[in-house]
Design a protein around this motif. Structure first.
Motif, mmCIF file in Angstrom:
data_model
loop_
_atom_site.group_PDB
_atom_site.id
_atom_site.type_symbol
_atom_site.label_atom_id
_atom_site.label_comp_id
_atom_site.label_asym_id
_atom_site.label_seq_id
_atom_site.Cartn_x
_atom_site.Cartn_y
_atom_site.Cartn_z
ATOM 1 N N VAL A 126 0.802 -1.275 0.036
ATOM 2 C CA VAL A 126 -0.027 -0.167 0.013
ATOM 3 C C VAL A 126 0.881 1.292 -0.061
ATOM 4 O O VAL A 126 0.591 2.259 -0.553
ATOM 5 C CB VAL A 126 -0.995 0.119 1.434
ATOM 6 N N ALA A 127 1.957 1.198 0.557
ATOM 7 C CA ALA A 127 2.939 2.342 1.055
ATOM 8 C C ALA A 127 3.602 2.717 -0.455
ATOM 9 O O ALA A 127 3.529 3.669 -1.048
ATOM 10 C CB ALA A 127 3.892 2.431 1.977
ATOM 11 N N ARG A 128 3.782 1.475 -1.225
ATOM 12 C CA ARG A 128 4.475 1.788 -2.277
ATOM 13 C C ARG A 128 3.327 2.303 -3.678
ATOM 14 O O ARG A 128 3.645 3.013 -4.353
ATOM 15 C CB ARG A 128 5.247 0.562 -3.056
ATOM 16 N N LEU A 129 2.172 1.888 -3.446
ATOM 17 C CA LEU A 129 1.353 2.217 -4.247
ATOM 18 C C LEU A 129 0.897 3.848 -4.113
ATOM 19 O O LEU A 129 0.693 4.546 -4.988
ATOM 20 C CB LEU A 129 -0.044 1.579 -3.967
ATOM 21 N N ARG A 130 0.917 4.014 -2.811
ATOM 22 C CA ARG A 130 0.626 5.491 -2.340
ATOM 23 C C ARG A 130 1.733 6.573 -2.973
ATOM 24 O O ARG A 130 1.494 7.738 -3.463
ATOM 25 C CB ARG A 130 0.259 5.772 -1.132
ATOM 26 N N GLU A 131 2.992 5.908 -2.940
ATOM 27 C CA GLU A 131 4.237 6.598 -3.348
ATOM 28 C C GLU A 131 4.073 6.802 -5.040
ATOM 29 O O GLU A 131 4.875 7.831 -5.725
ATOM 30 C CB GLU A 131 5.412 6.160 -2.908
ATOM 31 N N GLY A 132 3.569 6.019 -5.584
ATOM 32 C CA GLY A 132 3.387 6.161 -7.156
ATOM 33 C C GLY A 132 4.297 5.681 -7.862
ATOM 34 O O GLY A 132 4.668 5.638 -8.957
#
Length: 135
Positions: free
Chosen positions: A129-135
């Motif tokens: 989820v953190a990687r997805l939020r960072e884009g």
């Protein structure tokens, strides 16, 4: 009347494993009074590691021998014996699926279990989820 052997013997163990590998059933092997009972063979399996391993290999080979027997029955079936042959083949298929499920079973049996804790799975999810939020 002679008593059945109950003490482990390499000669009897070798005969049992050879006959199993050739497709014979344990009940038939243990039938004659000169052979140990099925209960004795089971006790040998639980008490004797090397015999247990040889027995497992023989059981695996038994599945192959029985599969060959099923093919032989099918190849030699006559029009008037198809029903009996089908019963024999279905019984053999059922047994070998139990003896060697990875090779002859209908279901795929996983080769190894994956050990992942719930905590690890949650942490990996958070990282994703953190990687997805960072884009």
């Amino acid at each position: 009347m002679t008593e059945r052997p109950t003490l482990f013997s390499e000669a009897l163990a070798a005969e049992i494993c050879r006959r199993l590998a050739d497709g014979e059933l344990l009940g038939d092997i243990c039938g004659p009074a000169r052979m140990p009972s099925r209960d004795t063979v089971r006790r040998w399996q639980s008490e004797n590691g090397p015999f247990r391993e040889r027995y497992a290999i023989a059981r695996d080979q038994q599945a192959d021998a029985l599969a060959e027997e099923a093919i032989h029955i099918a190849r030699n079936a006559e029009a008037d014996s198809v029903t009996v042959c089908r019963l024999q083949i279905d019984t053999i298929k059922w047994l070998i699926a139990k003896i060697a499920p990875r090779r002859y079973g209908d279901k795929v049996v996983p080769a190894a279990a994956v050990n992942v804790s719930i905590g690890d799975a949650i942490e990996k999810g958070r990282e994703r989820v953190a990687r997805l939020r960072e884009g």
